[in-house]
Design a protein around this motif. Structure first.
Motif, mmCIF file in Angstrom:
data_model
loop_
_atom_site.group_PDB
_atom_site.id
_atom_site.type_symbol
_atom_site.label_atom_id
_atom_site.label_comp_id
_atom_site.label_asym_id
_atom_site.label_seq_id
_atom_site.Cartn_x
_atom_site.Cartn_y
_atom_site.Cartn_z
ATOM 1 N N SER A 120 14.935 2.491 14.914
ATOM 2 C CA SER A 120 14.224 1.801 14.094
ATOM 3 C C SER A 120 15.283 1.042 12.949
ATOM 4 C CB SER A 120 13.243 2.644 13.150
ATOM 5 O OG SER A 120 12.199 2.974 13.862
ATOM 6 N N ALA A 121 15.343 -0.056 12.472
ATOM 7 C CA ALA A 121 15.964 -0.697 11.608
ATOM 8 C C ALA A 121 15.414 -0.731 10.152
ATOM 9 C CB ALA A 121 16.405 -2.287 12.004
ATOM 10 N N SER A 122 14.133 -0.642 10.200
ATOM 11 C CA SER A 122 13.219 -0.539 9.030
ATOM 12 C C SER A 122 11.816 0.063 9.324
ATOM 13 C CB SER A 122 13.054 -2.035 8.450
ATOM 14 O OG SER A 122 12.520 -2.756 9.328
ATOM 15 N N LEU A 123 11.000 0.376 8.564
ATOM 16 C CA LEU A 123 9.614 0.916 8.923
ATOM 17 C C LEU A 123 8.817 -0.413 9.259
ATOM 18 C CD1 LEU A 123 9.034 3.606 6.044
ATOM 19 C CD2 LEU A 123 9.876 3.826 8.032
ATOM 20 N N PRO A 124 8.300 -0.121 10.205
ATOM 21 C CA PRO A 124 7.293 -1.233 10.863
ATOM 22 C C PRO A 124 6.260 -1.692 9.654
ATOM 23 C CG PRO A 124 7.480 0.371 12.647
ATOM 24 C CD PRO A 124 8.128 1.034 11.201
ATOM 25 N N SER A 125 6.210 -2.974 9.705
ATOM 26 C CA SER A 125 5.138 -3.725 8.664
ATOM 27 C C SER A 125 3.805 -3.142 8.985
ATOM 28 C CB SER A 125 5.528 -5.282 8.793
ATOM 29 O OG SER A 125 5.005 -5.637 10.150
ATOM 30 N N ARG A 126 3.549 -2.894 10.378
ATOM 31 C CA ARG A 126 2.181 -2.382 10.830
ATOM 32 C C ARG A 126 1.788 -0.960 10.231
ATOM 33 N NH1 ARG A 126 1.014 -1.021 16.913
ATOM 34 N NH2 ARG A 126 -0.447 0.004 16.064
ATOM 35 N N LEU A 127 2.668 -0.255 9.867
ATOM 36 C CA LEU A 127 2.647 0.998 9.402
ATOM 37 C C LEU A 127 2.170 1.140 7.969
ATOM 38 C CD1 LEU A 127 2.761 4.026 10.793
ATOM 39 C CD2 LEU A 127 5.174 4.014 9.647
ATOM 40 N N VAL A 128 1.017 1.129 7.765
ATOM 41 C CA VAL A 128 0.291 1.389 6.309
ATOM 42 C C VAL A 128 -0.044 2.751 6.263
ATOM 43 C CG1 VAL A 128 -1.449 0.539 5.101
ATOM 44 C CG2 VAL A 128 -0.599 -1.226 6.767
ATOM 45 N N PHE A 129 0.375 3.213 5.062
ATOM 46 C CA PHE A 129 0.169 4.682 4.879
ATOM 47 C C PHE A 129 -0.853 4.509 3.606
ATOM 48 C CE2 PHE A 129 4.786 4.080 5.373
ATOM 49 C CZ PHE A 129 4.867 5.212 6.194
ATOM 50 N N PRO A 130 -2.109 5.500 4.134
ATOM 51 C CA PRO A 130 -3.319 5.708 3.317
ATOM 52 C C PRO A 130 -2.798 6.504 1.982
ATOM 53 C CG PRO A 130 -3.619 6.358 5.399
ATOM 54 C CD PRO A 130 -2.295 6.037 5.539
ATOM 55 N N PRO A 131 -3.556 6.500 1.199
ATOM 56 C CA PRO A 131 -3.292 7.403 -0.074
ATOM 57 C C PRO A 131 -3.045 8.985 0.206
ATOM 58 C CG PRO A 131 -5.323 5.993 -0.661
ATOM 59 C CD PRO A 131 -4.890 5.760 0.865
ATOM 60 N N GLY A 132 -2.027 9.485 -0.197
ATOM 61 C CA GLY A 132 -1.914 10.943 -0.112
ATOM 62 C C GLY A 132 -0.852 11.192 1.104
ATOM 63 N N MET A 133 -0.190 10.104 1.593
ATOM 64 C CA MET A 133 0.617 10.260 2.767
ATOM 65 C C MET A 133 2.163 9.712 2.032
ATOM 66 S SD MET A 133 -0.932 9.696 6.350
ATOM 67 C CE MET A 133 -2.114 10.889 6.935
ATOM 68 N N GLU A 134 2.306 9.834 0.930
ATOM 69 C CA GLU A 134 3.807 9.524 0.277
ATOM 70 C C GLU A 134 4.949 10.328 0.857
ATOM 71 O OE1 GLU A 134 0.829 10.113 -1.660
ATOM 72 O OE2 GLU A 134 0.620 8.039 -2.096
ATOM 73 N N GLU A 135 4.380 11.545 1.186
ATOM 74 C CA GLU A 135 5.537 12.536 1.661
ATOM 75 C C GLU A 135 5.996 12.220 3.038
ATOM 76 O OE1 GLU A 135 6.140 17.428 2.572
ATOM 77 O OE2 GLU A 135 4.449 16.791 1.669
ATOM 78 N N LEU A 136 4.921 11.890 3.865
ATOM 79 C CA LEU A 136 5.342 11.021 5.317
ATOM 80 C C LEU A 136 6.131 10.180 5.118
ATOM 81 C CD1 LEU A 136 4.959 11.227 8.317
ATOM 82 C CD2 LEU A 136 2.933 9.698 8.044
ATOM 83 N N LYS A 137 5.866 9.050 4.148
ATOM 84 C CA LYS A 137 6.766 7.818 4.078
ATOM 85 C C LYS A 137 8.257 8.390 3.762
ATOM 86 C CE LYS A 137 7.123 3.305 1.776
ATOM 87 N NZ LYS A 137 6.369 2.479 0.864
ATOM 88 N N ASP A 138 8.425 9.196 2.836
ATOM 89 C CA ASP A 138 9.591 9.523 2.406
ATOM 90 C C ASP A 138 10.502 10.269 3.710
ATOM 91 O OD1 ASP A 138 9.065 8.939 -0.269
ATOM 92 O OD2 ASP A 138 8.536 10.860 -0.813
ATOM 93 N N GLN A 139 9.598 11.165 4.407
ATOM 94 C CA GLN A 139 10.365 11.872 5.528
ATOM 95 C C GLN A 139 10.934 10.702 6.414
ATOM 96 O OE1 GLN A 139 7.415 14.391 7.160
ATOM 97 N NE2 GLN A 139 7.616 15.906 5.449
ATOM 98 N N LEU A 140 10.054 9.597 6.789
ATOM 99 C CA LEU A 140 10.414 8.532 7.659
ATOM 100 C C LEU A 140 11.676 7.773 7.184
ATOM 101 C CD1 LEU A 140 7.092 7.230 8.608
ATOM 102 C CD2 LEU A 140 8.402 8.388 10.079
ATOM 103 N N GLU A 141 11.659 7.317 5.815
ATOM 104 C CA GLU A 141 12.944 6.869 5.179
ATOM 105 C C GLU A 141 14.230 7.566 5.170
ATOM 106 O OE1 GLU A 141 11.334 5.685 1.446
ATOM 107 O OE2 GLU A 141 10.413 3.753 2.081
ATOM 108 N N GLN A 142 13.844 9.023 4.895
ATOM 109 C CA GLN A 142 15.008 9.802 5.071
ATOM 110 C C GLN A 142 15.731 9.797 6.420
ATOM 111 O OE1 GLN A 142 14.389 13.771 3.962
ATOM 112 N NE2 GLN A 142 16.515 14.630 4.467
#
Length: 672
Positions: A254-276
């Motif tokens: 991955s060069a960036s998070l895919p645009s299709r990957l929409v995070f529902p409310p409450g999944m901010e921690e998952l997004k942080d893990q992916l970005e890490q």
């Protein structure tokens, strides 16, 4: 001069006792020469498969009083109306022509005019013939070939194929020999017979537990398949398949998070893990968006279902590739974001999400990676070669061993697998027309770079990934092939200008890019070859596509698809929109026993080790003569042997050996 003839229609059933004795023929003369049949099986209808036809006499003519350029063979009696093989080798010497070991097999009917070489390696480009002595022969041969090898269009929007709907429409040279035909059809009959037995035994039994798939699982066929059956639920095995399974060409860093990957409310921690993981370059993705909107099949009045998953994975220091999140559908404007499935979800919900990914991978693998990029691409190369390169051309001689049986196996696929009421229509969720739509969409991704492992692996970010044995072996095999091609080309092309001036070579390149691939120059394919390096790269791509790349997507089918829950051919329920999943939901979604049995039978027939295969570089026909090309081929075989030992040494240390690019298992052509 020695001849080996093969009569399709007349079988004296008396094997020849010996070869004729060596004999030299005087210049510019005419006479009769003995001919002996080849040691291949007789192909006369109804004849015993072990029959060997007997000796036959031919008349011959040597033209050109000052130097023998051609030998014309005039078959006598019934041979004038039948096909026969001729096995020849020449050595130009004082006083005439003498026999040496047979070079190749060329099939003819009626009169044949065969060129006699004067060069030591028996390969002539147009530039090697400044006086035009071979010009008429080359033009006549190609004119006759173009009548036999015509472009067809199986379905609109696809790359072109060989014209002809039936095996009988193919030139006789392109059909299976008797031993190959018997083995193929016998294995198909066995698979269908076993299917009938399994269906009859299971028709009245319940099918409501994952262990029930053991009823149709063939133990003893593959040790890896048994390991898959025992470990298919594990996340590590799920991720491993993207690296080293039967479809290792989809995963990318991955060069960036895919645009299709929409995070529902409450999944901010998952997004942080992916970005890490993204920041440390350990985040990978497999995106099946190509399946979005493809019409799903209807089997026996029952609607089947498809998904277009996205799976994000992290590469751990120990080499394991583990899934972090699965999204089964693309987000829709005006609709709530689709659920994201996580390893921490209830076990059945997470398992069902992974089953959807594996089913999508089955569709993409069989249609895009295996059929389109392997079989159909090899068919384009085959037809273009037969239409544009005469048999005396060195590139024809270099590439022809890698085109064996490709046309017939593809006709069989169009008539049995992806035809109306074929296997895909009967049992696969992309059948019923969806498979054609997917093939049409996938055509836009047939880029030149994607067919060349050094470029493809770099583009996908897999160079240097130690856990990707496919990447390591593909690069090594490509490098060996590239050296083989380069040295062989250097024997025949001394300068870049010689490449540019070869009209037959340029025609062949254009035929592949502009005609067979329907204008693929906008996807990076060349429509002309300007230098020796560019030419070597293109020829290496053609040979690798017909050998290593096809094997890497073919050989693993029995291993990874025998345990049906690991690669469901169809899904009978829609993708889940909640995580309230039970075993009953899972079993209602996976294939039923008949669908699973049919998948198992077809996978066994196509994925089993072929008893009559020719391994890469081990063809017996000698298309070149002379010490130069023979030494190059021998060096190629030696390098393959070294690679074989290196892979075997590495595999001995692995729990799951990666064998799909093992030279002894890589077939020399797309023949199954």
């Amino acid at each position: 001069m020695f001849l080996a003839a093969y009569d399709d229609a007349h079988c004296p059933c008396a094997p020849p006792s010996r070869w004729p004795t060596s004999r030299a023929f005087p210049r510019s003369t005419e006479g009769a020469a003995g001919a002996r049949v080849s040691q291949g099986q007789c192909r006369a209808p109804g004849c015993d498969p072990f029959c060997r036809p007997a000796e036959t006499q031919f008349k011959w003519t040597v033209q050109e009083y000052w130097r023998a350029l051609f030998v014309k063979l005039h078959p006598t009696h019934s041979f004038r109306t039948t096909h026969w093989f001729c096995k020849l080798d020449w050595a130009s010497g004082k006083g005439g022509l003498r026999r040496r070991p047979g070079r190749d097999r060329e099939r003819h009917s009626g009169e044949a005019s065969l060129p006699v070489p004067s060069s030591p390696h028996l390969g002539r480009t147009v530039g090697d013939d400044p006086q035009g002595l071979f010009k008429q022969h080359r033009e006549q041969e190609l004119e006759e070939r173009r009548k036999l090898y015509r472009w067809g269009n199986w379905k609109d929007g696809l790359i072109l194929n060989m014209a002809g709907a039936k095996i009988s429409d193919l030139p006789v040279d392109e059909r299976f020999l008797e031993d190959k035909k018997i083995d193929f059809e016998a294995s198909l009959a066995k698979g269908l017979a076993d299917l009938a037995i399994k269906d009859s035994l299971n028709v009245l039994t319940c099918w409501n537990d994952l262990d029930d798939f053991n009823r149709i699982f063939w133990c003893g066929q593959s040790k890896l398949a048994e390991k898959v059956r025992d470990s298919w639920k594990e996340d590590a095995l799920f991720g491993y398949q993207f690296l080293n399974g039967t479809n290792p060409v989809l995963l990318r860093r991955s060069a960036s998070l895919p645009s299709r990957l929409v995070f529902p409310p409450g999944m901010e921690e998952l997004k942080d893990q992916l970005e890490q993981e993204l920041q440390t370059s350990t985040l990978f993705e497999a995106d099946f968006s190509l399946l979005d909107g493809v019409k799903a099949n209807v089997i026996l009045c029952s609607q089947q279902h498809l998904a277009a998953p996205l799976v994000m994975l992290k590469l751990q220091p120990d080499g394991k590739l583990l899934p972090m999140v699965i999204q089964l559908q693309l987000p829709r404007v005006g609709s709530p974001p689709p659920p994201l499935f996580l390893p921490t979800d209830p076990p059945m919900a997470w398992l069902l999400a992974k089953c959807w990914v594996r089913s999508a991978d089955f569709q993409m693998h069989e249609l895009q990676s295996h059929l389109l990029r392997g079989h159909l691409m090899a068919e384009v190369i085959t037809v273009a070669t037969m239409r544009c390169l005469p048999s005396i051309h060195p590139i024809f001689k270099l590439i022809i061993p890698h085109l064996r049986y490709t046309l017939e196996i593809n006709v069989r696929a169009r008539n049995g697998l992806v035809s109306d009421m074929g296997i895909f229509d009967q049992v696969v969720s992309t059948g019923g027309g969806g498979h054609v739509e997917l093939l049409q969409r996938a055509g836009a991704f047939l880029t030149y770079r994607s067919f060349c492992p050094p470029d493809d692996l770099a583009d996908r970010g897999l160079l240097g990934v130690k856990a990707s044995f496919y990447a390591q072996d593909a690069l090594r095999l490509w490098e060996i092939l590239a050296r083989y091609v380069q040295v062989m080309v250097q024997l025949h092309y001394k300068t870049d200008e010689a490449v540019r001036d070869d009209s037959e070579l340029q025609s062949w390149c254009r035929e592949i890019t502009e005609v067979g691939l329907r204008g693929a120059q906008d996807r990076g394919f060349p429509n002309s070859l300007q230098t020796r390096d560019q030419m070597c790269h293109f020829v290496t791509m053609c040979i690798f596509t017909c050998t290593g790349q096809h094997s890497s997507t073919h050989l693993g089918q029995l291993d990874w698809y025998s345990w049906v829950p690991n690669a469901p051919c169809t899904m009978r329920m829609p993708p889940p929109t909640t995580k309230d999943v039970t075993l009953k939901t899972l079993m209602a979604t996976l294939p039923n026993f008949h669908q699973a049995s049919l998948q198992m039978s077809i996978v066994w027939q196509l994925g089993r080790r072929q008893p009559l295969m020719v391994a890469l570089g081990q063809h017996q026909e000698e298309y070149f003569s002379g010490p130069g090309p023979k030494a190059v081929l021998q060096k190629f075989r030696e390098e393959l042997t070294v690679l074989q030992k290196e892979i075997e040494t590495r595999n001995a240390k692995l729990d799951m050996p990666y064998e799909y690019l093992l030279p002894s298992l890589v077939e020399n052509s797309v023949a199954i």
